[in-house]
Structures are given as C-alpha cells and as structure tokens.
Design an enzyme around this catalytic site. Structure first.
Site, PDB file in Angstrom:
ATOM      1  N   GLN A 106       7.541  -0.988   4.858  1.00 47.94           N
ATOM      2  CA  GLN A 106       6.434  -0.838   3.922  1.00 47.94           C
ATOM      3  C   GLN A 106       5.226  -1.613   4.433  1.00 47.94           C
ATOM      4  O   GLN A 106       5.351  -2.511   5.261  1.00 47.94           O
ATOM      5  CB  GLN A 106       6.830  -1.287   2.519  1.00 47.94           C
ATOM      6  CG  GLN A 106       7.172  -2.737   2.354  1.00 47.94           C
ATOM      7  CD  GLN A 106       7.718  -3.033   0.957  1.00 47.94           C
ATOM      8  OE1 GLN A 106       8.485  -2.237   0.381  1.00 47.94           O
ATOM      9  NE2 GLN A 106       7.346  -4.164   0.387  1.00 47.94           N
ATOM     10  N   LEU A 145       0.836  -1.204   0.000  1.00 46.63           N
ATOM     11  CA  LEU A 145       0.000   0.000   0.000  1.00 46.63           C
ATOM     12  C   LEU A 145       0.871   1.255   0.000  1.00 46.63           C
ATOM     13  O   LEU A 145       0.517   2.283  -0.577  1.00 46.63           O
ATOM     14  CB  LEU A 145      -0.902   0.012   1.242  1.00 46.63           C
ATOM     15  CG  LEU A 145      -2.036  -1.010   1.288  1.00 46.63           C
ATOM     16  CD1 LEU A 145      -2.719  -0.960   2.653  1.00 46.63           C
ATOM     17  CD2 LEU A 145      -3.042  -0.745   0.185  1.00 46.63           C
ATOM     18  N   ASP A 186       2.902  13.444  15.695  1.00 52.51           N
ATOM     19  CA  ASP A 186       2.993  13.914  14.309  1.00 52.51           C
ATOM     20  C   ASP A 186       1.658  13.719  13.592  1.00 52.51           C
ATOM     21  O   ASP A 186       1.551  12.948  12.632  1.00 52.51           O
ATOM     22  CB  ASP A 186       4.110  13.135  13.592  1.00 52.51           C
ATOM     23  CG  ASP A 186       4.464  13.741  12.240  1.00 52.51           C
ATOM     24  OD1 ASP A 186       4.168  14.930  12.027  1.00 52.51           O
ATOM     25  OD2 ASP A 186       5.036  13.025  11.397  1.00 52.51           O
TER      26      ASP A 186
END
Length: 552
Positions: free
Chosen positions: A134, A127, A282
């Site tokens: 990943q 994805l 974040d």
C-alpha cells in the site's frame, strides 16, 4: 509433493472448495481432490454466470497470488480466447489496508531509523491499497513530497505457499488433463512465477523506474517519478509525488489538451519500445498521470517489457509488411523473430497469412487496429503450434492500452502516423552499411576466437576418448514413459508373488493340520489365524506401497 500437501493442507482445501463452488468440480475430481472439498451450508455452486466470469470470481476469491496470475495470463491473448482475456483484464484486488503500526514497523526495520528521523510528515491513511503493498504520502526531512510504497506483511510467505501448490497441481494436471499441455500452462506458470517474485522486490521496480526516467529525458515525451534510493529497500519504495490527475480525467473541460496528451503518450511509449527496447508493460489508465502542464508521467513499473535490437528490427519489418499488405515481408519477419518453428509447414502458414492480407486489403489503413492485427498474426502462429515469446505478448498488451487511450482522448489520431517513423528508422538501421560492417567485424572476431581454441578442444576430446572417459548424453523423449511402464510391470509382478506366497502359506497350514493327528505346539497355537494375520499385513502393506507410488 505429499509433504508439501500435508504442510499446506488447509490452503489445498480452500483452493479445491473454491474450484468446486465456481463450477469446476470436474477438474477437482480429475485431480483427485474431491476429499478436500468443504461444502458450506447455504452456499450453492456458481453455475449461472459465464465461464469467463466464474474464472475471474474464482481468482479474486483465492487472493493476491491468483489475482496476479490472472493479470499475467491476461497478456497471453495468443493462448486464451477473447472472452476470458476481457474478464481477466477487469481483475481487482479486494484487500483491506493494513494498520499504520505495521507500516511504521516495516519502514523503521528496513531503513534502520525511526520514522521521524526519515520523514518530516507521514500520512497514516494510505492513498491506495493493493495485494502486494500500500502507498502513503509523506514529506522528506529535506522537504520533497514523496509517496512511500510498503510491502504487505507476510505476503512473501503467502505467495510462495501458493506458488508451491500451483506447481504441484500443474504437475498432477499435466499427467491427467490433456488440455493443460495444449495451453502451455506449465510454461505460462513459470513465466508468471518469475514476474511475481520480481514484483515482490521493490529494488527491481526502483531500477526499472529510474531506467525509464533516464531514457525518456532526452525526448521529453513522457517521464517517470524520481526514486529516492536512500529511502528504498526490498520492502519499501520511496519516489517523488506526482501532482496530477489520471489520464482519463484530463479532459478539455478540465482545462487539459487531450490530443497533445495522447500524442505525447503514444510517442513516448513507442520510443521506449522501438528505440530503447525497454518499456512499461502495463500502461493502463490507472498507471498514467497528467500534470497541470500537460506532461505525461507513468507510474508502477513492476511489469516491464524488453526487446532486443534484432527483435525490434524484425518487428519493424513486420509492421511495415502488415501496413503494406505484403505477406512475404510478414512471413520473413516471423521467421527472423524465431516465432515460426523449423518443422512447421511454412506453406500452410503462408496461406493463412495471405488470407489475413486479403482481409486487410479491403480496409482503410485508418480502420486497422494494430493490436488486433498483431493478435491475428500471433493466432496463426499458435494455430501451427508456434510459441510467441512473452516479450511480444507484453508488447501486444501495451499496444492495446495505447490504442484504447488514443480512442478515448483523440480518436482522430492515426496510430500508424505515430509509429511509422520509428519503424522506418529501425529498418534503415538494419540495412545501414556502417552498422552491417561493424556487425560483420564482430562476428568475424568471434569466429576467429572460436577457431583459435578449436584445436585445443579437439585434443581434450581425443584424450578423453583414449582414456575411455568420453561421456555421451542422450535424451529420449519416451524415457519417462518407459520407466513408468517398467515400474508398473514390477509392481504388478510383486503383487502376484505376494498373492502366490499368501496362497502357499495358507495351503501349507491347512494341509499340514489335516495330515497329522498328533498334538504339536503348532497345532495348539492359533497358527491359521497368525499366518493369516501376518500374510494379510504383508499383503496390505505392499498394496499400499504400490498404490502410493501411483504406478500401478
């Protein structure tokens, strides 16, 4: 350091070459690394772009470790100017995905089972791919849809190599470049290295995700994915699949309710900060998803922030003082947060804060950016050489992300209206008599415990003093410079002695040969040449040793 430099020579060359190419040749020269630069034909140094852009391009070219370094540095707006911060916030990982066979091998090694034994289906196409790992979509044997994050092969070795090199370069830079100490780069690097090593360990990210998910369940403002611990390790992270869209795509035209989404997101984030003291570090739009039911879900908890109860209470006092334009409250809060140093000039700091108050007195509350106001307060602290804790810089970055998202989704919402209830609750809690009495009781118990053991500790000190075993440790700030100076004097003295010996040997050989007329064994030998050779060898050897020590 020399051994590490030889071991990582090719990487040193890559770093030195990249620095030179992007217009930082003066730094390469000052660090003594010009011999490591490999000038490539047809490649001209980047000099037209701004310095901020060149820094970003440099970090992207040097790879994952340096990209992460820039991302962490982007949270330190108290140290770096806005133009650099804005560029660092756009850092991207330019990394290709790695082959499925490697993904399969890592998962099977980590879970100690074959892929078909763990997953009913597993999408070979990722994805997304990033510097650390990943993500693949999959389905568990039990039927739950999940995403599986797999750590990139060899990434730990690459990052540890780069961390060693950066640490070496910063040690060199501290000695040779005054601005390194000014920007506190060594302290920033230590913080960065700690954060990056934590991101490599998916177990830590899994724990962070579960903690946020559980603490958010009661209010329901936001949520986080469920972690499947049986299918998660240090290198593999399996969590529930979020069926939704990125928050920036949750528009009214697409059938979503942007105002409700923005309000839920902001309340959820402020609840994390002010109620629980544990929050997403974040929350940029790529980490915020919205389901079809307008529920906000956060992902990627590699970076989190932490605030102690005391810090939260002082922060609430700071925010109230800021919005009431009360300089005394802001000043007291900064002292309570231990941002202001005892040896700082408090009157000058108060005057700077008063100037800031006058500036905001001319503005409507709705016009005030909380992130900008906090930034200016932290700038004042930095101006007076006071260090802002990293937890507050992460907080500042998160608040900035919240403001940007509110401005995009629901500009009419006032952040002060959302944050004010949390602030007042914290202030009431601070002055709650029951809590104050409980805290006083705990402190009294600690004091009594200390007094109980004090006589015994004093007896140990007295006995050690009687046996002349009492040790005293002293810290002298100039001790390293003194040792360095002594080494310089010693090496120069050794150099002078060798030169003197060399002169005496040569003089003795020449005078001896001229005074005797007899042919001796010595005269038949090339004594002058041999003496010169030996003395020259000793001379060059000691010079090399002194220069190599770097203390001449």
């Amino acid at each position: 350091m020399l051994r590490r430099k030889m071991r990582h020579l090719s990487r040193y060359q890559e770093i030195a070459t990249a620095l030179f190419h992007y217009g930082f040749g003066h730094i390469v020269r000052d660090l003594g690394l010009m011999d490591q630069v490999r000038r490539k034909s047809g490649r001209k140094p980047e000099s037209d772009a701004s310095m901020a852009k060149r820094i970003r391009l440099l970090l992207e070219e040097l790879g994952p470790t340096f990209v992460k370094l820039g991302q962490v540095a982007s949270t330190r707006s108290d140290l770096f100017p806005p133009m650099i911060i804005s560029e660092l916030e756009t850092l991207q990982d330019h990394v290709p995905s790695f082959p499925f066979q490697e993904v399969k091998g890592i998962i099977e090694a980590e879970l100690q089972a074959s892929l078909p034994a763990c997953f009913a289906s597993f999408d070979e196409q990722p994805l997304a791919a990033a510097s650390i790992g990943q993500v693949h979509r999959a389905t568990l044997i039990s039927g739950e849809e999940v995403v599986v994050k797999v750590r990139r092969p060899m990434i730990e070795r690459l990052i540890e190599t780069d961390l060693e090199i950066i640490a070496d370069l910063l040690v060199m830079a501290e000695d040779r470049l005054s601005w390194v100490a000014q920007f506190q780069l060594v302290e920033l690097f230590d913080e960065f290295a700690k954060v990056l090593r934590q991101e490599l360990n998916f177990v830590i990210e899994a724990d962070n995700t579960e903690r946020i998910r559980k603490q958010s369940m009661e209010s329901g403002y936001i949520s986080a994915p469920r972690i499947y611990s049986d299918y998660s390790t240090k290198k593999v992270l399996t969590q529930s699949f979020i069926d939704g869209v990125k928050v920036t795509e949750a528009t009214k035209a697409a059938g979503y309710q942007p105002k409700r989404i923005a309000e839920q997101f902001a309340k959820g984030m402020f609840e994390q900060m002010f109620v629980h003291g544990f929050f997403h570090g974040d929350p940029h739009p790529g980490n915020v998803f919205v389901t079809k039911a307008n529920k906000v879900v956060l992902i990627d908890f590699g970076m989190v922030g932490r605030l102690s109860r005391r810090m939260r209470q002082e922060l609430a006092l700071l925010l109230i003082g800021l919005y009431k334009r009360d300089t005394n409250k802001v000043h007291r809060a900064l002292i309570g947060m231990e941002i202001l140093r005892e040896d700082s000039d408090q009157e000058l700091i108060w005057e700077d804060l008063e100037q800031l108050r006058i500036k905001y007195a001319m503005m409507e509350i709705s016009e005030i950016s909380l992130a900008n106001a906090l930034q200016e307060i932290f700038d004042i602290a930095h101006k007076h050489r006071c260090l802002v804790p990293s937890s507050l810089t992460v907080l500042l970055k998160s608040i900035l992300s919240i403001e940007r998202l509110l401005a995009t989704l629901a500009p009419q919402l006032r952040i002060i209206d959302i944050i004010e209830p949390f602030g007042h609750d914290l202030v009431r809690e601070r002055y709650d008599p029951i809590r104050a009495a409980k805290q006083m009781q705990e402190e009294t118990i600690d004091l009594l415990r200390t007094l109980r053991y004090l006589p015994k500790e004093l007896q140990h000190v007295i006995r050690a003093a009687r046996r002349n075993e009492l040790e005293m440790k002293m810290s002298i700030s100039e001790l390293d410079q003194l040792n360095h100076k002594i080494d310089q004097i010693t090496n120069k003295l050794s150099f002078s002695i060798v030169l003197l010996s060399f002169s005496i040997i040569m003089a003795a050989v020449i005078v001896g040969g001229s005074l005797t007329a007899e042919q001796t064994i010595l005269s038949r030998l090339p004594s002058l040449e041999i003496g010169l050779g030996i003395a020259s060898f000793l001379f060059l050897w000691i010079i090399w040793a002194i220069v190599r020590s770097g203390r001449f």
